[in-house]
Scaffold this active site. Sequence first.
Site, short mmCIF file in Angstrom:
data_model
loop_
_atom_site.label_atom_id
_atom_site.label_comp_id
_atom_site.label_asym_id
_atom_site.label_seq_id
_atom_site.Cartn_x
_atom_site.Cartn_y
_atom_site.Cartn_z
CE LYS A 68 33.72 -2.22 2.25
NZ LYS A 68 32.79 -1.81 1.11
NE ARG B 39 22.76 -1.97 -4.17
CZ ARG B 39 23.65 -2.54 -3.35
NH1 ARG B 39 23.78 -4.20 -3.71
NH2 ARG B 39 24.60 -2.11 -2.82
CB SER C 184 28.49 -8.83 -3.32
OG SER C 184 28.76 -8.28 -4.48
P1 ADP Z 1 31.07 -1.25 -2.10
O1 ADP Z 1 31.65 -2.16 -1.08
O2 ADP Z 1 31.87 -0.22 -2.39
O3 ADP Z 1 29.56 -0.95 -1.81
P2 ADP Z 1 29.95 -3.00 -4.17
O4 ADP Z 1 30.86 -4.10 -4.82
O5 ADP Z 1 29.33 -3.50 -3.22
O6 ADP Z 1 31.10 -2.14 -3.49
O7 ADP Z 1 29.23 -2.15 -5.04
C1 ADP Z 1 29.98 -1.34 -6.05
C2 ADP Z 1 28.83 -0.42 -6.61
O8 ADP Z 1 27.99 -1.31 -7.43
C3 ADP Z 1 28.08 0.21 -5.70
O9 ADP Z 1 27.82 1.74 -6.25
C4 ADP Z 1 26.79 -0.34 -5.67
O10 ADP Z 1 25.78 0.48 -5.33
C5 ADP Z 1 26.51 -0.77 -7.13
N1 ADP Z 1 26.01 -2.23 -7.00
C6 ADP Z 1 25.85 -3.11 -6.40
N2 ADP Z 1 24.92 -3.98 -6.70
C7 ADP Z 1 24.10 -3.57 -7.63
C8 ADP Z 1 23.17 -3.82 -8.19
N3 ADP Z 1 22.18 -5.03 -8.10
N4 ADP Z 1 22.54 -3.02 -9.22
C9 ADP Z 1 23.22 -1.98 -9.58
N5 ADP Z 1 24.23 -1.49 -8.80
C10 ADP Z 1 24.82 -2.25 -7.96
#
Ligand code: ADP
Length: 163
Positions: A41, A90, A128
């Site tokens: 990733k 989201r 992120s």
């Molecule tokens: P991945 O690469 O597995 O998507 P992330 O770190 O991007 O990992 O996200 C991990 C989890 O957190 C996922 O379930 C994602 O939907 C959730 N998530 C990410 N950003 C938010 C946010 N702003 N509010 C709520 N949940 C979030």
Amino acid sequence: MLKAIYPGSFDPVTYGHLDVIRRSAKLVGHLIVGVLNNNAKMPLFSAKERVKMLKDVTKDLPNVEIALFDGLLVDFAKEMEAGVIIRGLRAITDFEYELQMSQTNHKLGPELETIFLTTSIEYSYLSSTTVKEIAAFGGDVGQFVPEEVRKELEQKMNARRRM
Ligand code: ADP
């Protein structure tokens, strides 16, 4: 005691993730935040750095543990003896991917259930990826990530500019 895993890349952890962590920690007895160690990733932060930031920002939550994992989530869940996966939802765009993942995980580990927490409205736009983009252009990410993470991002971006 209900044990759950909240898996993700957390590259880096945002207030959106933290909101899901805090809310889940109230629902379950023990919450393991599983940090995916997947170099494919191309994360900005190393797995070790992501774990450290998560430990920093969750230190006030006694039933939250931060752990690294690679490989299949179902195997990690078995190893940790967790019966529940927590994911944040989201917008509608998250739904299709999350549905596919949860159904696949349920096939691979029928005893494993996925629980979705919908995002708090103030964080529904937050990812992120966006945070990294803003930081890369020198923008202020103070309202999106905790102070420790903001500092780490600033240092990382400054180091990159010097490269
Ligand atoms: P991945 O690469 O597995 O998507 P992330 O770190 O991007 O990992 O996200 C991990 C989890 O957190 C996922 O379930 C994602 O939907 C959730 N998530 C990410 N950003 C938010 C946010 N702003 N509010 C709520 N949940 C979030």
